[in-house]
Design a protein around this motif. Structure first.
Motif, short mmCIF file in Angstrom:
data_model
loop_
_atom_site.label_atom_id
_atom_site.label_comp_id
_atom_site.label_asym_id
_atom_site.label_seq_id
_atom_site.Cartn_x
_atom_site.Cartn_y
_atom_site.Cartn_z
N ASP A 108 1.96 -0.49 -7.03
CA ASP A 108 3.11 -0.63 -6.14
C ASP A 108 3.10 0.35 -4.98
OD1 ASP A 108 3.95 -2.66 -7.78
OD2 ASP A 108 5.24 -1.38 -8.99
N LYS A 109 2.45 1.49 -5.15
CA LYS A 109 2.39 2.50 -4.09
C LYS A 109 1.59 1.99 -2.88
CE LYS A 109 2.60 6.35 -7.32
NZ LYS A 109 1.84 7.42 -7.95
N VAL A 110 0.60 1.16 -3.12
CA VAL A 110 -0.23 0.67 -2.00
C VAL A 110 0.11 -0.77 -1.62
CG1 VAL A 110 -2.12 2.23 -2.58
CG2 VAL A 110 -2.14 -0.09 -3.49
N TYR A 111 0.99 -1.41 -2.36
CA TYR A 111 1.28 -2.81 -2.08
C TYR A 111 1.91 -3.02 -0.71
CZ TYR A 111 1.84 -7.70 -2.94
OH TYR A 111 1.73 -9.06 -2.84
N ILE A 112 2.56 -1.99 -0.18
CA ILE A 112 3.14 -2.12 1.18
C ILE A 112 2.05 -2.44 2.20
CG2 ILE A 112 3.10 0.34 1.75
CD1 ILE A 112 6.09 -0.83 2.93
N GLN A 113 0.86 -1.88 1.98
CA GLN A 113 -0.27 -2.18 2.88
C GLN A 113 -0.62 -3.66 2.81
OE1 GLN A 113 -1.31 0.02 5.03
NE2 GLN A 113 -0.04 1.63 4.14
N PHE A 114 -0.57 -4.24 1.60
CA PHE A 114 -0.81 -5.67 1.47
C PHE A 114 0.24 -6.47 2.23
CE2 PHE A 114 -3.54 -4.53 -2.09
CZ PHE A 114 -4.53 -5.49 -2.01
N SER A 115 1.48 -6.04 2.15
CA SER A 115 2.55 -6.74 2.86
C SER A 115 2.33 -6.70 4.37
CB SER A 115 3.91 -6.11 2.52
OG SER A 115 4.18 -6.27 1.15
N LEU A 116 1.89 -5.55 4.87
CA LEU A 116 1.60 -5.43 6.30
C LEU A 116 0.47 -6.36 6.72
CD1 LEU A 116 1.91 -1.55 6.74
CD2 LEU A 116 3.51 -3.30 7.56
N TYR A 117 -0.56 -6.46 5.88
CA TYR A 117 -1.68 -7.36 6.16
C TYR A 117 -1.21 -8.81 6.13
CZ TYR A 117 -5.75 -10.26 5.30
OH TYR A 117 -6.68 -11.25 5.37
#
Length: 160
Positions: A108-117
């Motif tokens: 969940d800590k890095v999932y924001i990067q997926f959302s941005l992509y």
């Protein structure tokens, strides 16, 4: 090799689980080579379910036999890994036929990067570069009954 599974219960006989949310590699039984990570997973479940104890379940997995399975192996975050994780997490009805999937955890800590992509704010190259700055632990998904037979329960350590 030892692999670990954090849970609210002792899991001597792993099962294919249908999660109530989308996960990185789809449905199945998740483990990691990180005892610390499995303890954190158990502790998170304890908080979610207001439980005062959990378990780190320990299994033996003979990784030299992985060639006997239809496997998908990601040694690090890359374009194919990101697309596979996104497909599992976002595409309704997406499934795969691998017995075992191994690779980094898109926690969940890095999932924001997926959302941005996914929303087109960053490119796949930027996504991968960003994800490589995080220390990502690994995970094994045992996706089929055949794959589950490769796990041998050793013990469960009570936490909490």
């Amino acid at each position: 090799m030892k692999v670990y599974h954090g849970s609210l219960e002792v899991v001597e006989h792993p099962m294919i689980l249908r999660p109530n949310r989308k996960l990185d590699y789809g449905e199945g039984f998740y483990t990691t080579t990180s005892e610390k990570q499995s303890k954190e997973w158990a502790e998170r479940r304890m908080l979610e379910k207001h439980s005062d104890c959990g378990y780190v379940n320990i299994y033996e997995f003979d990784e030299t036999k992985i060639s006997e399975f239809k496997s998908l192996i990601f040694t690090e975050p890359g374009k194919e890994w990101a697309e596979f994780v996104l497909a599992n997490r976002t595409q309704k009805g997406f499934t795969h036929d691998y017995d075992i999937v191994y690779g980094p955890v898109a926690n969940d800590k890095v999932y924001i990067q997926f959302s941005l992509y996914e929303s087109g704010v960053i490119s796949i190259e930027t996504l991968i570069r960003e994800l490589k700055t995080y220390k990502l632990v690994d995970q094994y998904l045992f996706h089929t009954e055949k794959a589950l037979k490769a796990l041998n329960f050793i013990e469960a350590i009570k936490i909490g």
